[in-house]
Scaffold this motif. Sequence first.
Motif: not given
Length: 427
Positions: A159-179
């Motif tokens: 698993k890995i957690t990416l912190t993303l920013v979309r547009g002018a929004g606030r950062p948010f985390d997404v946890e993904l499982e490599r495949a």
Amino acid sequence: MAAVRDLSITVGLLVALAGAPALAQEREPAAPLPLNELRTFTEVLERIRTSYVEEVDDATLLENAIRGMLEGLDPHSAYLEPEAFQGLQDTTTGQFGGLGLEVGQEDGFIKVISPIDDTPASRAGIEPGDLIVKIDDHPVKGMSLMDAVDRMRGPAGSKITLTLVRGAGRPFDVELERAVIRVRSVRTDTLEPGYAYLRITQFQNNTGDEVRRSLATLKEQGELKGLIMDLRNNPGGVLQSAVEVADAFLSDGLIVYTKGRLPNSELRFNATAANPGGDLPLVVLINGGSASASEIVAGALQDRGRAVIMGTDSFGKGSVQTVLPLNNDRALKLTTALYYTPNGRSIQAQGIEPDIVVQRAQLTRDADEVSYREADLLGHLNNGNGDGQERPTVRTPATGANAERDADYQLNQALNLLKGLNITRRQ
């Protein structure tokens, strides 16, 4: 793009391995080497060797210098070490490890070009244009693209957690499982009787053949009145496959041409007479995640008046990368040319503008809507056509495949346009 086995992402856009110009034997006369800069280079090298806080071997310093030379040229040129070189070849055959993201670099951050269909990234809702600002709490600001790739590598199931920013929004985390990513290049569906949907996820070595087989299968299923080719969020791929896909809908004439500094980088790709698409009405969907080979197809069909291009502006990646093998299983991925549409348009940093702009949106139906017609009125006159069927008063919402199609506003609009094109052809 550098892709790696068990890689978290593929870097940039899929490189044009086939059909890209090779290095010419005849080169321009070499300019004299800048002696002052060479002296500076050797001085810096010696200072690092003798003064850096930790001892660094010469091989590492020279490889870092090579990597810096390539990364300083443009976002798509790179120095590929053995693992990255092998991974790049894996992506063009449709199987590689990772998250299923195509990315580039922008302002020091990693920018998502496109998530690949049916991968951890697309299922997690990652969108084109998202900026990756952290990888497992490590800020990416200041990292090179390849360093970021290294951090996102890992075995399938981890698993890995990416912190993303979309547009002018606030950062948010997404946890993904490599495949292990197994990319299905082409899939088809029937939207309504006579109207088909052809989705190209990315351009692999066999995509052209798959499109021709899909067209043959659709025709065997019954009369084909129109086709929607969906290139949205398609990050590109093999140049020759893009030519083959466009060729499936063109009977002659120019598809794309390339120009570069090397004499044999000026190539022209023309259509052949074997076009299974015939004069079938065609609508092509594009968006900001449509790049590289996708833009070649859309640009060729647009310039030749063969299809209506619908959606939003494409990404604008109009350069050709050639993979040049080196010693010790290493390679250079070097930008060697730009490609142009039949009318001479460069796609680079410009993209393809759709004929009809349709922004992303979602349709919703009012479940309580009641519709009344003349036939619903008590004592209405019959029409004399012998149609005595009763009509339902309440129109029920679409379900299943139709509901999914209606939720995709761009696809729904493309289907309506395709029906209109078919009607005008019959008149």
